[in-house]
Write a protein that holds these residues in place. Structure first.
Motif, PDB file in Angstrom:
ATOM      1  N   LYS A   1      28.310 -31.736   0.159  1.00 43.78           N
ATOM      2  CA  LYS A   1      27.908 -30.699   1.949  1.00 43.78           C
ATOM      3  C   LYS A   1      27.080 -31.947   2.398  1.00 43.78           C
ATOM      4  CE  LYS A   1      28.528 -26.381   0.615  1.00 43.78           C
ATOM      5  NZ  LYS A   1      28.165 -24.732  -0.609  1.00 43.78           N
ATOM      6  N   LYS A   2      26.181 -32.698   2.592  1.00 42.40           N
ATOM      7  CA  LYS A   2      25.589 -32.892   3.119  1.00 42.40           C
ATOM      8  C   LYS A   2      26.223 -34.478   4.097  1.00 42.40           C
ATOM      9  CE  LYS A   2      22.907 -36.778   1.097  1.00 42.40           C
ATOM     10  NZ  LYS A   2      21.816 -37.343   0.287  1.00 42.40           N
ATOM     11  N   GLU A   3      25.555 -34.478   5.048  1.00 37.49           N
ATOM     12  CA  GLU A   3      26.567 -35.562   5.625  1.00 37.49           C
ATOM     13  C   GLU A   3      25.976 -36.680   5.379  1.00 37.49           C
ATOM     14  OE1 GLU A   3      27.121 -36.368  10.959  1.00 37.49           O
ATOM     15  OE2 GLU A   3      25.604 -34.951   9.930  1.00 37.49           O
ATOM     16  N   LYS A   4      26.662 -37.601   5.376  1.00 41.62           N
ATOM     17  CA  LYS A   4      26.381 -39.381   5.046  1.00 41.62           C
ATOM     18  C   LYS A   4      26.610 -39.721   5.772  1.00 41.62           C
ATOM     19  CE  LYS A   4      28.212 -37.556   0.400  1.00 41.62           C
ATOM     20  NZ  LYS A   4      28.206 -36.293   0.600  1.00 41.62           N
ATOM     21  N   PHE A   5      26.319 -41.455   5.693  1.00 41.33           N
ATOM     22  CA  PHE A   5      26.474 -42.858   6.866  1.00 41.33           C
ATOM     23  C   PHE A   5      25.517 -42.031   8.493  1.00 41.33           C
ATOM     24  CE2 PHE A   5      29.619 -42.752   3.740  1.00 41.33           C
ATOM     25  CZ  PHE A   5      29.511 -43.488   2.825  1.00 41.33           C
ATOM     26  N   VAL A   6      25.052 -41.418   8.292  1.00 42.90           N
ATOM     27  CA  VAL A   6      24.280 -41.276   9.358  1.00 42.90           C
ATOM     28  C   VAL A   6      23.717 -41.826   9.747  1.00 42.90           C
ATOM     29  CG1 VAL A   6      25.402 -39.079   9.713  1.00 42.90           C
ATOM     30  CG2 VAL A   6      23.508 -39.065   8.873  1.00 42.90           C
ATOM     31  N   GLU A   7      22.400 -42.481  11.005  1.00 41.38           N
ATOM     32  CA  GLU A   7      20.843 -42.826  11.194  1.00 41.38           C
ATOM     33  C   GLU A   7      19.961 -41.810  10.599  1.00 41.38           C
ATOM     34  OE1 GLU A   7      18.299 -44.482  14.958  1.00 41.38           O
ATOM     35  OE2 GLU A   7      20.592 -43.765  15.369  1.00 41.38           O
ATOM     36  N   GLU A   8      19.589 -42.582   9.676  1.00 43.04           N
ATOM     37  CA  GLU A   8      17.725 -42.396   9.610  1.00 43.04           C
ATOM     38  C   GLU A   8      16.715 -44.122   9.320  1.00 43.04           C
ATOM     39  OE1 GLU A   8      18.702 -41.620   4.524  1.00 43.04           O
ATOM     40  OE2 GLU A   8      20.734 -40.119   5.547  1.00 43.04           O
TER      41      GLU A   8
ATOM     42  N   SER B   1      16.091 -45.587   7.397  1.00 45.10           N
ATOM     43  CA  SER B   1      15.641 -46.908   6.651  1.00 45.10           C
ATOM     44  C   SER B   1      17.678 -47.809   7.035  1.00 45.10           C
ATOM     45  CB  SER B   1      15.450 -46.992   4.679  1.00 45.10           C
ATOM     46  OG  SER B   1      16.213 -46.524   5.104  1.00 45.10           O
ATOM     47  N   TYR B   2      18.611 -46.788   7.910  1.00 42.63           N
ATOM     48  CA  TYR B   2      19.299 -47.354   7.373  1.00 42.63           C
ATOM     49  C   TYR B   2      19.920 -47.169   9.448  1.00 42.63           C
ATOM     50  CZ  TYR B   2      24.639 -46.787   7.078  1.00 42.63           C
ATOM     51  OH  TYR B   2      25.800 -46.147   7.191  1.00 42.63           O
ATOM     52  N   PRO B   3      21.102 -48.466  10.116  1.00 46.56           N
ATOM     53  CA  PRO B   3      21.312 -47.816  11.055  1.00 46.56           C
ATOM     54  C   PRO B   3      22.427 -46.847  11.823  1.00 46.56           C
ATOM     55  CG  PRO B   3      21.893 -49.638  10.193  1.00 46.56           C
ATOM     56  CD  PRO B   3      20.999 -48.879   9.577  1.00 46.56           C
ATOM     57  N   GLY B   4      22.957 -46.462  10.406  1.00 53.84           N
ATOM     58  CA  GLY B   4      24.198 -45.436  10.547  1.00 53.84           C
ATOM     59  C   GLY B   4      25.296 -46.347   9.840  1.00 53.84           C
ATOM     60  N   ILE B   5      26.329 -45.698   9.982  1.00 55.28           N
ATOM     61  CA  ILE B   5      27.425 -46.783   9.923  1.00 55.28           C
ATOM     62  C   ILE B   5      28.600 -47.556  10.957  1.00 55.28           C
ATOM     63  CG2 ILE B   5      29.036 -44.552  10.344  1.00 55.28           C
ATOM     64  CD1 ILE B   5      31.037 -45.574   8.139  1.00 55.28           C
ATOM     65  N   ALA B   6      28.254 -48.349  10.872  1.00 58.54           N
ATOM     66  CA  ALA B   6      28.683 -49.399  11.883  1.00 58.54           C
ATOM     67  C   ALA B   6      30.516 -49.020  12.409  1.00 58.54           C
ATOM     68  CB  ALA B   6      28.999 -50.959  11.088  1.00 58.54           C
ATOM     69  N   ASP B   7      30.673 -48.248  11.908  1.00 60.20           N
ATOM     70  CA  ASP B   7      32.093 -48.266  12.504  1.00 60.20           C
ATOM     71  C   ASP B   7      32.059 -46.478  12.016  1.00 60.20           C
ATOM     72  OD1 ASP B   7      34.596 -47.820  13.513  1.00 60.20           O
ATOM     73  OD2 ASP B   7      35.663 -48.978  11.862  1.00 60.20           O
ATOM     74  N   PRO B   8      32.528 -45.795  12.850  1.00 60.41           N
ATOM     75  CA  PRO B   8      31.994 -44.719  13.428  1.00 60.41           C
ATOM     76  C   PRO B   8      33.480 -43.988  12.419  1.00 60.41           C
ATOM     77  CG  PRO B   8      30.957 -44.740  14.847  1.00 60.41           C
ATOM     78  CD  PRO B   8      31.617 -46.368  14.676  1.00 60.41           C
ATOM     79  N   ILE B   9      34.022 -44.606  12.508  1.00 59.21           N
ATOM     80  CA  ILE B   9      36.102 -44.395  12.760  1.00 59.21           C
ATOM     81  C   ILE B   9      35.940 -44.169  11.036  1.00 59.21           C
ATOM     82  CG2 ILE B   9      38.331 -44.665  12.493  1.00 59.21           C
ATOM     83  CD1 ILE B   9      38.317 -45.750  14.931  1.00 59.21           C
TER      84      ILE B   9
ATOM     85  N   VAL C   1      36.339 -41.455   6.371  1.00 61.19           N
ATOM     86  CA  VAL C   1      36.920 -42.150   4.402  1.00 61.19           C
ATOM     87  C   VAL C   1      35.907 -42.414   3.681  1.00 61.19           C
ATOM     88  CG1 VAL C   1      37.741 -43.747   4.319  1.00 61.19           C
ATOM     89  CG2 VAL C   1      38.862 -43.252   6.325  1.00 61.19           C
ATOM     90  N   LEU C   2      34.780 -42.558   4.023  1.00 57.96           N
ATOM     91  CA  LEU C   2      33.875 -43.038   3.796  1.00 57.96           C
ATOM     92  C   LEU C   2      32.746 -41.929   2.627  1.00 57.96           C
ATOM     93  CD1 LEU C   2      31.836 -45.854   4.990  1.00 57.96           C
ATOM     94  CD2 LEU C   2      34.154 -46.411   3.092  1.00 57.96           C
ATOM     95  N   THR C   3      32.992 -41.253   3.354  1.00 61.99           N
ATOM     96  CA  THR C   3      32.702 -39.307   3.099  1.00 61.99           C
ATOM     97  C   THR C   3      34.084 -39.222   1.675  1.00 61.99           C
ATOM     98  OG1 THR C   3      31.441 -39.806   4.869  1.00 61.99           O
ATOM     99  CG2 THR C   3      31.677 -37.747   3.764  1.00 61.99           C
ATOM    100  N   GLU C   4      34.986 -38.793   2.285  1.00 59.70           N
ATOM    101  CA  GLU C   4      36.030 -38.326   1.221  1.00 59.70           C
ATOM    102  C   GLU C   4      35.582 -39.168  -0.155  1.00 59.70           C
ATOM    103  OE1 GLU C   4      40.446 -37.531   0.608  1.00 59.70           O
ATOM    104  OE2 GLU C   4      39.392 -38.433   2.916  1.00 59.70           O
ATOM    105  N   LYS C   5      35.859 -40.633   0.052  1.00 59.66           N
ATOM    106  CA  LYS C   5      35.518 -41.437  -1.488  1.00 59.66           C
ATOM    107  C   LYS C   5      33.820 -41.117  -2.227  1.00 59.66           C
ATOM    108  CE  LYS C   5      38.345 -45.041   0.265  1.00 59.66           C
ATOM    109  NZ  LYS C   5      39.950 -44.862  -0.438  1.00 59.66           N
ATOM    110  N   ILE C   6      33.015 -40.955  -1.379  1.00 55.30           N
ATOM    111  CA  ILE C   6      31.470 -40.411  -2.459  1.00 55.30           C
ATOM    112  C   ILE C   6      32.101 -39.669  -2.434  1.00 55.30           C
ATOM    113  CG2 ILE C   6      29.581 -39.938  -1.740  1.00 55.30           C
ATOM    114  CD1 ILE C   6      29.900 -43.511  -1.422  1.00 55.30           C
TER     115      ILE C   6
END
Length: 114
Positions: free
Chosen positions: A9-16, A18-26, A30-35
Motif C-alpha cells: 500500500k505504501k507509495e513508492k518511488f516518491v521523493e525522500e 536520500s532519493y529524489p523521486g523517480i526520474a520519469d513519473p510515467i 509500472v515499477l510499482t506494479e512490478k515491486i
C-alpha cells in the motif's frame, strides 16, 4: 502478513531524504506494479511456513527479471530504489542475502563470486 500489505500500500518511488523521486513519473505505476508482484511472491512463500533462503532468493531473481524489458529506461537512482524495496522485503522475512541477485541487477555481476 500485515507487513506485506503495508508494504504494497505504501507509495513508492516518491521523493525522500536520500532519493529524489523517480526520474520519469510515467514509469512509477509500472515499477510499482512490478515491486508489488515481488511482494506477492514473498507473501505466498511466507504463508507456506517452510520457505528456505534459496526459495526467497529464487523469487528475488524472478522479481528482478520482471524489469528486464524496461531496464534500459531505468536510471541508476531508480535501480538503487528497486534494490532498496527488495531489501525491505528481505527484512520482512529475515533474509540476509539476495544470493547475489541485487548486485547482478545493479552492476551486471555478483560481487560475491570469485
Amino acid at each position: 502478513m500485515d507487513k506485506f500489505d503495508k508494504f504494497k500500500k505504501k507509495e513508492k518511488f516518491v521523493e525522500e531524504k536520500s532519493y529524489p523521486g523517480i526520474a520519469d513519473p510515467i514509469m512509477r505505476p509500472v515499477l510499482t506494479e512490478k515491486i508489488n508482484k515481488a511482494a506477492d511472491d514473498f507473501q505466498t512463500l511466507a504463508k507456506t511456513n517452510h520457505a528456505t533462503d534459496k526459495d526467497y532468493q529464487d523469487k528475488i531473481k524472478i522479481g528482478l527479471d520482471r524489469f528486464a524489458d524496461i531496464y534500459i529506461n531505468i536510471d541508476t537512482e531508480d535501480r538503487e530504489r528497486i534494490c532498496f524495496y527488495f531489501e525491505e522485503l528481505m527484512d520482512i522475512v529475515g533474509l540476509e542475502s539476495s544470493g547475489g541477485h541485487l548486485n547482478n541487477f545493479m552492476y551486471g555481476f555478483d560481487s560475491n563470486e570469485k
